[in-house]
Write a protein that holds these residues in place. Structure first.
Motif, short mmCIF file in Angstrom:
data_model
loop_
_atom_site.label_atom_id
_atom_site.label_comp_id
_atom_site.label_asym_id
_atom_site.label_seq_id
_atom_site.Cartn_x
_atom_site.Cartn_y
_atom_site.Cartn_z
N ARG A 197 43.50 44.85 40.02
CA ARG A 197 43.00 46.01 39.02
C ARG A 197 42.77 47.13 40.04
O ARG A 197 41.81 47.02 40.80
N THR A 229 43.86 26.94 38.91
CA THR A 229 43.33 25.82 39.70
C THR A 229 44.35 24.56 39.03
O THR A 229 45.21 24.90 38.41
N GLN A 280 39.82 46.84 42.20
CA GLN A 280 38.50 46.67 41.71
C GLN A 280 38.17 45.19 41.82
O GLN A 280 36.84 44.77 41.82
N ASN A 281 38.83 44.25 41.76
CA ASN A 281 38.75 42.91 41.40
C ASN A 281 38.84 41.96 42.82
O ASN A 281 39.31 41.12 42.82
N LEU A 296 37.00 36.54 44.26
CA LEU A 296 37.81 35.31 43.89
C LEU A 296 37.12 34.89 42.22
O LEU A 296 37.88 34.14 41.63
N THR A 297 36.12 35.51 41.97
CA THR A 297 35.72 35.30 40.60
C THR A 297 36.58 35.95 39.63
O THR A 297 36.72 35.81 38.45
N ASN A 298 36.96 37.20 40.03
CA ASN A 298 37.53 38.23 39.33
C ASN A 298 39.21 38.23 39.29
O ASN A 298 39.94 39.04 38.46
N PRO A 329 46.60 36.92 28.58
CA PRO A 329 46.40 36.88 27.34
C PRO A 329 46.23 38.34 26.74
O PRO A 329 46.66 38.62 25.63
N GLU A 330 45.60 39.41 27.36
CA GLU A 330 45.10 40.60 26.73
C GLU A 330 46.75 41.34 26.62
O GLU A 330 46.98 42.04 25.27
N ILE A 349 42.47 36.10 39.38
CA ILE A 349 42.18 34.87 38.87
C ILE A 349 43.61 33.95 39.43
O ILE A 349 44.49 34.39 39.20
N VAL A 350 43.44 33.00 40.33
CA VAL A 350 44.42 32.17 40.79
C VAL A 350 44.35 30.91 40.07
O VAL A 350 43.33 30.53 39.67
#
Ligand SMILES: Cc1cc2nc3c(=O)[nH]c(=O)nc-3n(C[C@H](O)[C@H](O)[C@H](O)COP(=O)(O)OP(=O)(O)OC[C@H]3O[C@@H](n4cnc5c(N)ncnc54)[C@H](O)[C@@H]3O)c2cc1C
Lengths: 274, 736
Positions: free
Chosen positions: B643, B661, B650-651, B654-656, B718-719, B658-659
């Motif tokens: 992003r 799992t 901006q992200n 690794l919380t934002n 998804p968005e 997204i790879v």
């Protein structure tokens, strides 16, 4: 940096009550310590480590309540078969927190005190009508979780207080649902969270990640009480608009959150009705 | 054969650069610009900090040229007057305490007079955004074959499309890091890297030294995926400058945030297709335009673009092809090498477009591809005749059969009738990947490799190619052992140290097993020759001769090899015609997905990966490469999104970012066709990159079929899918 590690609650409350030397309570540390390397201020303040306070450990059952001690972890809940039988969505939510490392360290009280609007523990607790038990040198008081938050990461706890327990009333539930919509299937922060419980007290609907705090959706609850199950997700839109205020951020969009919340809520209520 | 370094990694004994304890070492830290473009006006040091304790280095401390030399010398080691992206290094700091140096970095303010940044390659730069020539174009390339305009005019049908792919972060497990020290006048740099000689070349330039004044050593490297191809030179130079200034060893290890923000990513791309087909759905013209975002400096962008356009028309036969490509300067951190190197972007566009073409032509996607796949004897867009014995249609058929496509399609139709929310679909991609450097790249590299006989009778392979998790040590050991009839335990692999090993080229471009592995064989043969043994000597004969030679001469015997192109492989860089690669891997991948219409989340539920990469040298490693590539491709297709805001990610956490799992991945069923390629060791071709080319189009094609939308952009979050689906409103508002 100073870390106090008292062995008794009274001593802990004494330390916490000293306004001259403020301390930050530390339970599992899974929220507090995440930004450790990049936040110099995190390394200069004082901490009150709760880990030696055995009084706060574990899960207790009484006739009318399940009480989670302040150090009760997700893992404690997952491994207690009585919880699984009576409050299955408590276990479901616990299983969706991080992965096993976090589940075995992270506490329910920490989840509440941390006050993230995206928390997974808070919505289920709130849907069950949980009460937060706070204690300071001055004594105890109780705050219903649905009245606990006043704003983004703002809770009822005063600096001199600890959360000592979370009390969950034991009610017969006709329905319990927990839905976490994350950006992936594990190790995720909710983009939309939902907990629904229906008991003799009526519907309880709680949404996460769609407002500055985890939010009890009273308009939706009223809608369900008065008009029964919706025929489509869109029928919930008006009530949801009154209850929640999703935003665009790094993790998702307001539009997505609103539509998905309506859909998962619609689906959750209908499945329970069947 | 067991993986050579497997146990050390499994037990945590492997020592990465962060684990190397060096007495008296300082921690180094980089201070960056924070502005996407502008002129440095002032640098302010907070007087609350005792700066006398801290080593501070700026551009004036660079002994040689202020250049991170790679293809072009445009990128400075430390910005002098201007900055071109938000994470441009300006100052370096060092101190014995990591804590102190972190705080010090926060206590410096770099004031920049801003200039208008250029950030979006979908619109041309304004005059005040120009920073290179009159259009900010780093490089333009074109491929022309036949007469596209006439063919389009005559085509039964012309189908157009525009496709976009986003930046991708490598997310190697080990973040980047370097340790530098000086010893007897030689600067040593040791760290996490893929290309020791790239670092060496950059270091002698910027440090102003003779080649033997600098030595680069690879430390155990925890993943690279291309991310440790060019950026390590930057960190190496920073560590070296600090060590020269401090007269102490200096270590720089990026934390995850700095690594994600500042180091390279996959080039974002926009690809436009105009495709002519005849009445039978045969391709008669492909008109393709490729635009890539190169970021602030040239780095490897021209070669990424080159590989991108060469693969842009897919593994198909078409007489009339025009491919125009350009890579642009923008004010984001430089984009760079990432597994696939431009090809995943153009393959995504082409394979997604093939499904659109199929729909327009009224053919199913399998049939359209069957009619157009290259047959042996056909020519690619660059006019390369493909004659390698691989049956590409059979690969496709095998993938389709293994996936259970036909039966599953029936089940999916049933699901759509009965389930209110869940939809499933099948998707397909056919693709290819050239192994080794493009065009005359390998000839220019002229890689060299040695195999030495050691006094104890073992042999040692000396190459600059490194292990980063992909299996180089194991493959080289296996190849040398097989060639000489020795046990794997009798083969040692030398540390990749530019003071000890010849330049066998970078560990990139799916070249290590195929090109360098072949050099291992040749150097083994040369060793045998130098030992005076016949060509069929093996095992005990070799052992004995090696020992005797060492005893008699007091020296080790060294077998040498140097790259020579396979005969008949010709490339013209001026016209972009000829044999772009000596060999190609071929793939046909099928994905089955499930879309949940409550959340528009896509789950890949099954995946079949069929490929022909020549002889498979090691089953477990090869399957691992494919599964890893598929996982990375699924991430890129569905969730991995950088992003950007004002040229900054901006992200960068690794919380934002997204790879996937393991819960997000399907069973990945891997099958190899094994048509041996005579030019490779034991018949092997390159494999590393191929598996990242197919997953994204296969997955997105499956989503398209599952819910009847036409996605053109990844990641298909998804968005994004919700927006597409809502535009196609109403078709599935059915509620049970
Ligand atoms: C990798 C990772 C994954 C995660 N995944 C999830 C997830 O999926 N869902 C989710 O909801 N959360 C997640 N978290 C966040 C975190 O694990 C939870 O919020 C957890 O419940 C916090 O509990 P803790 O005991 O670790 O709290 P701590 O970090 O110790 O404390 C959190 C806050 O609560 C305060 N506090 C703690 N205990 C008390 C007390 N008894 N009285 C007063 N104040 C107190 C602390 O001062 C602090 O402000 C994740 C964290 C990590 C690092």
């Amino acid at each position: 940096m100073k870390v106090e590690r008292p062995r008794a609650l009274a001593a802990a409350l004494g330390l916490l009550g000293d306004a001259a030397a403020p301390l930050v309570p530390l339970a599992g540390g899974t929220d507090l310590l995440v930004h450790w390397p990049v936040r110099p201020d995190a390394r200069t303040r004082g901490y009150l480590d709760l880990q030696r306070l055995d009084e706060l450990r574990g899960i207790r059952w009484s006739e009318d309540a399940l009480e989670l001690g302040a150090l009760a972890t997700y893992w404690d809940v997952i491994t207690d078969s009585r919880v699984g039988a009576e409050f299955p969505i408590l276990v479901e939510a616990a299983r969706q927190v991080g992965a096993i490392q976090i589940q075995s360290r992270g506490t329910w009280a920490g989840n509440v005190a941390n006050g993230s609007p995206a928390a997974d523990g808070v919505p289920v607790l709130m849907a069950f009508g949980a009460v937060i038990v706070l204690e300071s040198r001055q004594g105890r008081r109780e705050v219903p979780l649905d009245a606990y938050y006043s704003g983004y990461r703002e809770g009822a706890r005063r600096e001199a207080e600890l959360i000592v327990a979370i009390r969950i009333p034991r009610r017969a539930h006709a329905l319990q649902r927990f839905v976490k919509v994350g950006p992936r299937r594990a190790q995720a922060i909710a983009k939309v969270g939902l907990a629904v419980a229906r008991s003799e007290e009526g519907w309880r609907v709680v949404a996460a990640s769609v407002a500055p705090t985890v939010r009890r959706c009273r308009a939706v609850e009223r809608r369900l009480e008065e008009r029964g199950l919706p025929g489509s997700p869109e029928e919930l839109d008006d009530a949801l608009r009154a209850d929640v205020a999703p935003i665009d951020d790094l993790r998702s969009t307001a539009d997505y959150r609103a539509r998905v919340l309506a859909r998962v809520l619609f689906d959750a209520t209908r499945k329970g009705g069947a | 054969m067991e993986r050579i370094e497997g146990l050390a990694k499994l037990t945590g004994r492997e020592r990465y650069v962060d684990d190397l304890q060096v007495d008296g070492a300082l921690w180094g830290m980089t201070v960056r610009s924070r502005a996407p473009r502008g002129r440095i006006r002032e640098i302010r040091f907070d007087p609350a900090v005792d700066w006398s304790e801290i080593v501070v280095v700026d551009h004036r401390d660079i002994p040689g040229a202020n250049e991170v030399l790679l293809i072009e010398p445009d990128q400075p080691v430390l910005a002098a007057e201007r900055v071109r992206h938000v994470h441009e290094p300006v100052l370096l700091l060092a101190h014995p305490s990591r804590e102190v140096v972190r705080r010090a970095a926060h206590a410096i303010e770099i004031e920049v007079d801003p200039e208008p940044p250029y950030l979006d390659v979908s619109v041309p730069p304004r005059p005040d955004q120009l920073q290179r020539g009159e259009d900010n174009v780093f490089k333009r390339l074109r491929i022309e074959k036949g007469d596209v305009d006439t063919a389009l005019a005559r085509a039964a049908r012309v189908v157009e499309g525009e496709y976009r792919t986003g930046a991708q972060e490598h997310v190697y497990i080990e973040t980047q890091g370097m340790l530098a020290w000086e010893e007897n006048g030689v600067v040593f740099i040791k760290g996490s890297l893929q290309c020791p000689y790239y670092v060496h070349k950059a270091a002698i330039r910027a440090l102003g030294r003779e080649p033997d004044g600098v030595r680069i050593v690879q430390a155990a490297t925890g993943g690279g995926f291309g991310g440790k191809e060019e950026y390590p030179s930057m960190i190496a130079l920073h560590a070296a400058l600090l060590t020269l200034a401090a007269d102490r060893p200096v270590k720089i290890v990026y934390d995850r945030g700095e690594d994600m923000e500042a180091t390279t990513k996959r080039h974002p791309a926009i690809v436009r297709h105009r495709t002519g087909v005849d009445a039978d759905g045969r391709l008669v013209a492909q008109d393709i335009d490729v635009v890539m975002d190169g970021g602030a400096y040239v780095t490897l962008s021209p070669v990424v673009l080159s590989r991108g356009i060469i693969h842009a028309s897919g593994p198909y036969r078409c007489e009339n092809v025009r491919i125009h490509g350009r890579v642009m300067l923008t004010n984001s951190p430089p984009h760079g090498a990432f597994r696939g190197f431009g090809a995943p972007q153009t393959h995504f566009a082409n394979e997604r477009h093939m499904d659109v073409v199929a729909a327009a032509a009224g053919l199913d996607p399998i049939e359209l591809r069957r009619r157009n796949l290259l047959l042996d004897g056909d020519e690619t867009a660059t006019g390369q005749r493909i004659v390698d014995g691989v049956d590409r249609i059979a690969l496709l058929d095998q993938a389709v059969d293994l996936s259970g496509w036909r039966e599953k399609e029936a089940a999916h139709a049933e699901l759509a009738r009965t389930d209110p929310w869940l939809r499933r679909g099948m998707g397909l991609a056919c693709f290819h990947h050239g192994a080794g450097f493009t065009g005359s790249g390998e000839v220019m590299l002229a890689s060299r490799l040695d195999v030495a006989g050691l006094p104890d009778g073992r042999v040692e392979v000396r190459s600059a190619n490194i292990e980063m998790g992909q299996g180089t040590l194991t493959i080289f050991t296996a190849i040398a052992a097989a060639r000489l009839g020795l046990a794997p335990s009798e083969v040692a692999i030398a540390e990749a140290d530019t003071g000890r090993v010849p330049n066998s080229g970078p560990t990139v471009a799916s070249r290590t097993a195929m090109i360098v592995g072949r050099l291992v064989e040749e150097a083994c043969d040369d060793l045998r020759l130098r030992l005076g043994l016949p060509a069929d000597a093996r095992g005990e004969e070799i052992r004995q001769a090696v020992r005797e030679h060492a005893r008699a001469t007091g020296e080790e015997t060294v077998g040498r090899a140097e790259y020579e192109p396979p005969r008949g492989v010709l490339w013209d860089d001026a016209t972009y015609r000829g044999d772009a690669y000596a060999a190609y891997g071929w793939g046909a991948y099928v994905a089955e997905v499930e879309v949940d219409l409550r959340t528009w989340a896509t789950r890949v539920v099954d995946f079949v990966a069929v490929q022909d990469v020549g002889t498979v040298l090691h089953r477990t490693l090869a399957a691992g490469q494919v599964q890893g590539g598929v996982a990375q491709g699924i991430g890129w297709a569905l969730m991995e999104e950088c992003r950007w805001k004002d040229g900054a990610m901006q992200n960068a956490q690794l919380t934002n970012y997204i790879v996937p799992t393991s819960f997000d991945l399907p069973p990945i069923r891997v099958h190899f066709g094994e048509t041996p390629w005579p030019g490779g060791p034991m018949g092997a071709k390159g494999l590393g990159e191929l598996p990242i080319d197919g997953p994204a189009p296969a997955v997105v094609n499956a989503v398209a079929r599952a819910i009847g939308v036409a996605p053109t952009e990844i990641p298909l979050t998804p968005e994004r899918l919700m927006d597409l689906d809502r535009r196609a409103e109403g078709r599935h508002a059915r509620i049970a």
